[in-house]
Design an enzyme around this catalytic site. Structure first.
Site, PDB file in Angstrom:
ATOM      1  N   GLY A  52       0.824  -1.216   0.000  1.00 29.84           N
ATOM      2  CA  GLY A  52       0.000   0.000   0.000  1.00 29.84           C
ATOM      3  C   GLY A  52       0.851   1.257   0.000  1.00 29.84           C
ATOM      4  CG  ASN A  75      -1.650  -6.757   9.209  1.00 28.94           C
ATOM      5  OD1 ASN A  75      -1.391  -5.559   9.121  1.00 28.94           O
ATOM      6  ND2 ASN A  75      -2.528  -7.347   8.415  1.00 28.94           N
ATOM      7  CB  CYS A 135      -6.266  -0.049   5.292  1.00 35.76           C
ATOM      8  SG  CYS A 135      -5.011  -0.391   6.550  1.00 35.76           S
ATOM      9  CB  ILE A 196     -12.300 -10.283   1.651  1.00 34.78           C
ATOM     10  CG1 ILE A 196     -11.547 -11.458   2.261  1.00 34.78           C
ATOM     11  CG2 ILE A 196     -13.651 -10.690   1.156  1.00 34.78           C
ATOM     12  CD1 ILE A 196     -12.191 -12.092   3.476  1.00 34.78           C
ATOM     13  CG  ASN A 197      -8.073  -5.203   3.179  1.00 37.79           C
ATOM     14  OD1 ASN A 197      -7.322  -5.775   3.982  1.00 37.79           O
ATOM     15  ND2 ASN A 197      -7.783  -4.043   2.643  1.00 37.79           N
ATOM     16  N   GLY A 222      -5.292 -15.093   6.286  1.00 33.36           N
ATOM     17  CA  GLY A 222      -4.862 -16.490   6.348  1.00 33.36           C
ATOM     18  C   GLY A 222      -6.044 -17.435   6.175  1.00 33.36           C
ATOM     19  N   GLY A 248      -8.003 -14.262   0.018  1.00 33.08           N
ATOM     20  CA  GLY A 248      -8.401 -14.492   1.403  1.00 33.08           C
ATOM     21  C   GLY A 248      -8.028 -15.911   1.783  1.00 33.08           C
ATOM     22  N   GLY A 270      -1.753 -14.288  -0.478  1.00 30.74           N
ATOM     23  CA  GLY A 270      -1.403 -13.289   0.532  1.00 30.74           C
ATOM     24  C   GLY A 270      -0.540 -13.849   1.638  1.00 30.74           C
TER      25      GLY A 270
END
Lengths: 310, 255
Positions: A52, A75, A135, A196-197, A222, A248, A270
């Site tokens: 980002g 995180n 975020c 997804i975030n 995760g 995701g 990710g």
């Protein structure tokens, strides 16, 4: 190894973005790509989605930033990054040496900032921008844009007006109805959607009796979030016509196949990059083998096969 | 420097104390290239629990044999799994990671607490200078296997224990001022819990002797990508996993 026959089946076009393989990296888990060059041939992944990036450098959050939870991590890095100018001057020239697509994830405090970032990144070497309106770890902007249809649309319009690149909007799962936001960003001109975030979560240390993370709450990612992500891709695929990049908790090619079946045109690896830094590349081999074994000529033939109308 | 992701083979492990183990792993790529102060990250299985790889400072190498040592305390999921591994079992190793100790000085004092002594053990074994002394901080006499480990690699071993069951009662900071006065050290190397390292740095700094610290922070990737382990440096943010874990004491301002 992925041979030419496999590569042909793997190539995909996500809106205006042509990718060699349908696999990119989730922003924040792959740095600027270069950190993984010892393990991944960056020429062999569909796209690199970079960390980002904001207008000004950000130091990120204080205190502990990451903690493991069952099958996942929380995180609260807080968008630490050197700022867009350093990215353009120092990082982008290095990324240009690779034959891959570069997606720049951007984050602003206001719609205007997203517009300004989009304009600054409307340069050779950048192939797409991903609007991070989700975020959970920053005080201003971030998630606030991703949980309101009006605010999300404003961000998309501001960026859309100032770039020729493919505009991808990254949605937050922290909403009551993900399809409303998806429709709003489609109507505002987003070329694609990524989701997804992370899901907002927290962990408390029972010995200190305080939250573990420096920012109290953090984003969960995760395998723990994968079923939520698959469900949301499945819902959004039925709500919009623009393509979806699904992510995701993908940690294997089997996981990736689920996302294609749910309606994703491409996927992102990710958190699993931390377990196996080769995965962004090697996962494509498994996807290609599945296509060949099941007689699919192209990954595109797989997209959305699990949807109710198919 | 090239980093590797390899499956190492356990050559053996044994207990050094009730909760500390030493493990020897065959992994020629790591053994040939690792420098003192560098670390590896470990994963014992391909499952999502435990999810993240865990960092361990390399405790020694046998470059000819192609093996390296890890000294670890059994505290969490990964170390409990590590403890169950037998000779011939496989273990995933990522490394060598980060930057090691500066070894251009002559007379060195190594100061370590707990398993922070592990990377210093490698440093003592591979220190090109004239003389190396080690100051060992332990909780009780049960942990004084460290003295034996360091005996053939250092000129002098000085021990402190919290409970006074061996050596000097107190912490490493108790004998430190006197040692610095008489020792003619050109460099001090510290690895241990943060409060211990801060206390040591506070004592060493006024003497003007260069001091290196080895930091530990909760890490995600170990490759400098996720920014979970960053801290403030002079005029810049530094990544413990990539710019460190070894820093000059004045190089990082908040840790």
């Amino acid at each position: 190894m992925v041979n030419a026959e496999m590569m042909k089946r793997l190539s995909v076009k996500v809106a205006g973005l042509s990718m060699k393989t349908p696999v990119t990296t989730a922003s924040g888990t792959f740095g600027f790509g270069l950190e993984f060059a010892d393990f991944v041939d960056l020429n062999q992944i569909g796209a690199i989605t970079v960390k980002g990036t904001t207008l000004k450098p950000r130091p990120g959050n204080q205190g502990q930033r990451i903690v493991e939870t069952p099958s996942g991590i929380l995180n609260c890095v807080g968008l630490e990054n050197p700022g867009v100018e350093v990215f353009l001057k120092e990082t982008l020239p290095k990324l240009k040496q690779y034959d891959t697509r570069v997606i720049v994830n951007i984050d602003g405090d206001s719609a205007d900032e997203y517009g300004e970032l989009a304009a600054m990144l409307d340069v050779d070497g950048v192939d797409a921008i991903e609007l991070n309106i989700s975020c959970p770890n920053v005080a201003q902007g971030g998630l606030a844009f991703g949980t309101s249809c009006t605010a999300a649309a404003e961000v998309v319009k501001a960026a859309r007006a100032r770039t020729h690149k493919t505009v991808i909007t990254k949605l937050s799962p922290n909403v009551t109805d993900i399809t409303e936001i998806a429709r709003a960003v489609e109507a505002a001109g987003s070329d694609a959607i990524s989701l997804i975030n992370t899901l907002v979560g927290m962990k408390i240390d029972i010995h200190t009796r305080r939250p573990v993370l420096g920012n109290t709450m953090g984003g969960l990612s995760g395998p723990a979030v994968r079923p939520v992500a698959v469900r949301m891709v499945y819902q959004v695929a039925q709500a919009v016509r623009i393509p979806i990049i699904g992510m995701g908790g993908i940690a294997s090619w089997e996981d990736a196949i689920e996302f294609f079946l749910a309606g994703a045109s491409a996927v992102a690896v990710g958190t699993a990059n931390f377990q196996d830094p080769r995965l962004a590349q090697t996962i494509s081999e498994g996807i290609a083998s599945y296509l060949i074994e099941n007689h699919f000529d192209s990954i595109q033939d797989l997209v959305g096969l699990a949807l109710p109308d198919r | 420097m090239t980093k590797y992701l390899v499956d190492g083979t356990i050559l053996g492990q044994r207990s050094l104390s009730p909760d500390i183990r030493v493990m020897e792993i065959k992994a020629p790529e790591i053994a040939k290239t690792a420098e003192p102060g560098q670390f590896v990250t470990i994963k014992t299985n391909h499952l999502s629990v435990p999810l993240l790889r865990r960092p361990f400072g390399v405790a020694g190498v046998d470059r000819e044999k192609g093996s390296f040592l890890l000294i670890y305390r059994v505290v969490g999921e990964t170390t409990h799994l590590m403890e169950t591994l037998k000779e011939g079992d496989s273990i995933s190793i990522l490394g060598p990671l980060g930057h090691g100790f500066d070894r251009t000085h002559k007379n060195a004092l190594l100061i370590g607490g707990g398993v922070g002594l592990a990377p210093l053990h490698f440093l003592a074994a591979d220190y090109p200078g004239a003389q190396v002394d080690v100051l060992i901080g332990a909780r009780t006499a049960k942990e004084l296997f460290w003295t034996e480990l360091f005996r053939d690699k250092t000129r002098r071993q000085i021990e402190t224990t919290d409970d006074g069951t061996w050596g000097i009662k107190g912490m490493v900071t108790t004998p430190l001022p006197e040692l610095l006065k008489e020792g003619q050290y050109d460099c001090v190397y510290v690895c241990g819990p943060s409060p211990m390292m801060r206390a040591v740095v506070d004592i060493v700094r006024p003497t003007g002797i260069p001091c290196q610290i080895s930091l530990e922070k909760y890490m995600g990737c170990g490759l400098g990508a996720c920014l979970s382990c960053t801290c403030s440096g002079i005029g810049r943010r530094v990544k413990v996993c990539k710019d460190g874990p070894v820093f000059w004491a004045g190089e990082v301002t908040a840790w």
